[in-house]
Motif scaffolding. Structure first.
Motif, PDB file in Angstrom:
ATOM      1  N   ALA A   1     -25.586  16.083  12.974  1.00 46.62           N
ATOM      2  CA  ALA A   1     -25.893  16.372  13.538  1.00 46.62           C
ATOM      3  C   ALA A   1     -27.674  15.409  14.017  1.00 46.62           C
ATOM      4  O   ALA A   1     -27.812  15.425  15.281  1.00 46.62           O
ATOM      5  CB  ALA A   1     -27.253  17.440  13.193  1.00 46.62           C
ATOM      6  N   PHE A   2     -27.457  14.567  13.468  1.00 41.96           N
ATOM      7  CA  PHE A   2     -28.444  13.161  13.447  1.00 41.96           C
ATOM      8  C   PHE A   2     -27.790  12.182  14.103  1.00 41.96           C
ATOM      9  O   PHE A   2     -28.914  11.484  15.178  1.00 41.96           O
ATOM     10  CB  PHE A   2     -29.556  12.970  12.831  1.00 41.96           C
ATOM     11  N   GLY A   3     -27.064  12.352  14.475  1.00 39.25           N
ATOM     12  CA  GLY A   3     -26.274  11.138  14.864  1.00 39.25           C
ATOM     13  C   GLY A   3     -27.074  10.408  16.316  1.00 39.25           C
ATOM     14  O   GLY A   3     -26.887   9.606  17.161  1.00 39.25           O
ATOM     15  N   PRO A   4     -26.727  11.528  17.047  1.00 41.23           N
ATOM     16  CA  PRO A   4     -27.912  11.599  18.144  1.00 41.23           C
ATOM     17  C   PRO A   4     -29.353  11.127  18.343  1.00 41.23           C
ATOM     18  O   PRO A   4     -29.557  10.341  19.780  1.00 41.23           O
ATOM     19  CB  PRO A   4     -26.925  12.237  19.099  1.00 41.23           C
ATOM     20  N   GLY A   5     -29.698  10.811  17.524  1.00 43.10           N
ATOM     21  CA  GLY A   5     -30.754  10.569  16.823  1.00 43.10           C
ATOM     22  C   GLY A   5     -30.651   8.787  17.811  1.00 43.10           C
ATOM     23  O   GLY A   5     -32.186   9.002  18.029  1.00 43.10           O
TER      24      GLY A   5
ATOM     25  N   ASN B   1     -24.932  24.222  12.658  1.00 39.61           N
ATOM     26  CA  ASN B   1     -24.541  24.074  11.557  1.00 39.61           C
ATOM     27  C   ASN B   1     -23.903  23.014  11.326  1.00 39.61           C
ATOM     28  O   ASN B   1     -22.804  22.947   9.793  1.00 39.61           O
ATOM     29  CB  ASN B   1     -24.401  24.976  10.615  1.00 39.61           C
ATOM     30  N   LEU B   2     -23.643  21.409  11.464  1.00 36.39           N
ATOM     31  CA  LEU B   2     -22.836  20.497  11.721  1.00 36.39           C
ATOM     32  C   LEU B   2     -23.920  19.584  10.578  1.00 36.39           C
ATOM     33  O   LEU B   2     -24.380  19.994   9.857  1.00 36.39           O
ATOM     34  CB  LEU B   2     -22.719  19.907  12.565  1.00 36.39           C
ATOM     35  N   SER B   3     -22.896  19.109  10.389  1.00 35.98           N
ATOM     36  CA  SER B   3     -23.189  17.903   8.589  1.00 35.98           C
ATOM     37  C   SER B   3     -24.343  16.573   9.363  1.00 35.98           C
ATOM     38  O   SER B   3     -24.193  16.621  10.061  1.00 35.98           O
ATOM     39  CB  SER B   3     -22.184  16.987   8.174  1.00 35.98           C
TER      40      SER B   3
ATOM     41  N   THR C   1     -30.262  17.385  21.957  1.00 31.78           N
ATOM     42  CA  THR C   1     -28.407  17.322  21.594  1.00 31.78           C
ATOM     43  C   THR C   1     -29.044  17.390  19.685  1.00 31.78           C
ATOM     44  O   THR C   1     -27.650  17.691  18.984  1.00 31.78           O
ATOM     45  CB  THR C   1     -27.946  15.747  21.110  1.00 31.78           C
ATOM     46  N   VAL C   2     -29.993  16.327  18.946  1.00 36.72           N
ATOM     47  CA  VAL C   2     -29.900  16.796  17.631  1.00 36.72           C
ATOM     48  C   VAL C   2     -30.179  17.835  17.447  1.00 36.72           C
ATOM     49  O   VAL C   2     -29.533  18.577  16.304  1.00 36.72           O
ATOM     50  CB  VAL C   2     -30.558  15.786  16.993  1.00 36.72           C
ATOM     51  N   ALA C   3     -31.540  18.957  18.271  1.00 33.10           N
ATOM     52  CA  ALA C   3     -31.787  20.128  18.149  1.00 33.10           C
ATOM     53  C   ALA C   3     -30.385  21.064  17.486  1.00 33.10           C
ATOM     54  O   ALA C   3     -30.184  22.097  17.220  1.00 33.10           O
ATOM     55  CB  ALA C   3     -32.393  21.054  18.576  1.00 33.10           C
TER      56      ALA C   3
END
Length: 220
Positions: free
Chosen positions: A127-131, A121-123, A113-115
């Motif tokens: 992008a890293f929230g699902p991390g 090109n999200l913020s 999901t992060v990838a």
């Protein structure tokens, strides 16, 4: 001080081993020994804080545990009952296996999901929230694999395994926080400062657990 602590630990271990001498080995017996050892050490520490010498504190702690002959008899019966041992081991193995699979799937879900979000090109926050799923997956995987009995090792005590999971989770969360804050602020020092506490806590807890671990190897 370390030598003294080791002596107390050895005496506690020897007392418990003598108590269950002749009882057939099983995961349940291993768990019970771990629990009794923890309780004894806590009581010894309490008596020592009241000014007692080590030997007296050990004797008082043993007395305070009461008569354990009933537990010994139960473990002796269980040691002879291979069917109950097999059912217990199979049940716990399935639970651990489910946790391992769930941990791996959570980690993969978070990674993919992060990838995916990063390459559209999200913020950085989006992008890293699902991390956070990677953090949860890593912790769950750690706990589950440590609480699984194998042919060579007994399963780890659940509280200790949870502490290992917390240590791994703290490390992964520190990395997660560093990635998010570093990308959103474009300042390396902000990334380091925001993750430092979590990484240090995780490493400290992990080292403590490694240095105070007990032998889980099965004896033939």
């Amino acid at each position: 001080m370390l030598k003294n602590k080791k002596t107390i630990d050895d005496k506690v271990k020897n007392h418990i081993e003598h108590l269950f001498d002749g009882v057939g080995a099983s995961q349940q017996l291993f768990d019970l020994k771990e629990e009794l050892a923890t309780n004894l050490k806590e009581k010894i520490a309490d008596y020592r804080s009241k000014g007692m010498e080590d030997e007296q504190a050990l004797q008082e702690a043993v007395i305070s545990m009461g008569d354990l002959s009933g537990l010994v008899d139960d473990m002796r019966k269980l040691g002879r009952d291979k069917a109950k041992q097999a059912v217990y081991s199979t049940k716990t193995a399935r639970i651990s296996l489910a946790g391992i699979i769930a941990g791996v799937l959570l980690t993969l879900f978070g990674s993919f999901t992060v990838a995916m979000l990063y390459f559209i090109n999200l913020s950085a926050e989006e992008a890293f929230g699902p991390g956070i799923f990677i953090v949860a997956g890593g912790a769950l995987f750690t706990y589950s694999i440590l609480t699984m009995e194998t042919g060579k090792k007994y399963a780890m005590n659940k509280i200790r395994a949870a502490s290992y999971a917390l240590a791994v989770g703290s490390l992964l969360f520190g990395i997660f926080v560093a990635a998010v804050t570093g990308l959103t602020s474009d300042e390396i020092y902000v990334s380091i400062a925001s993750s430092m506490l979590f990484v240090m806590a995780g490493v400290g807890l992990f080292l403590f657990l490694c240095l105070t671990g007990t032998d889980r190897l099965k004896t033939k």
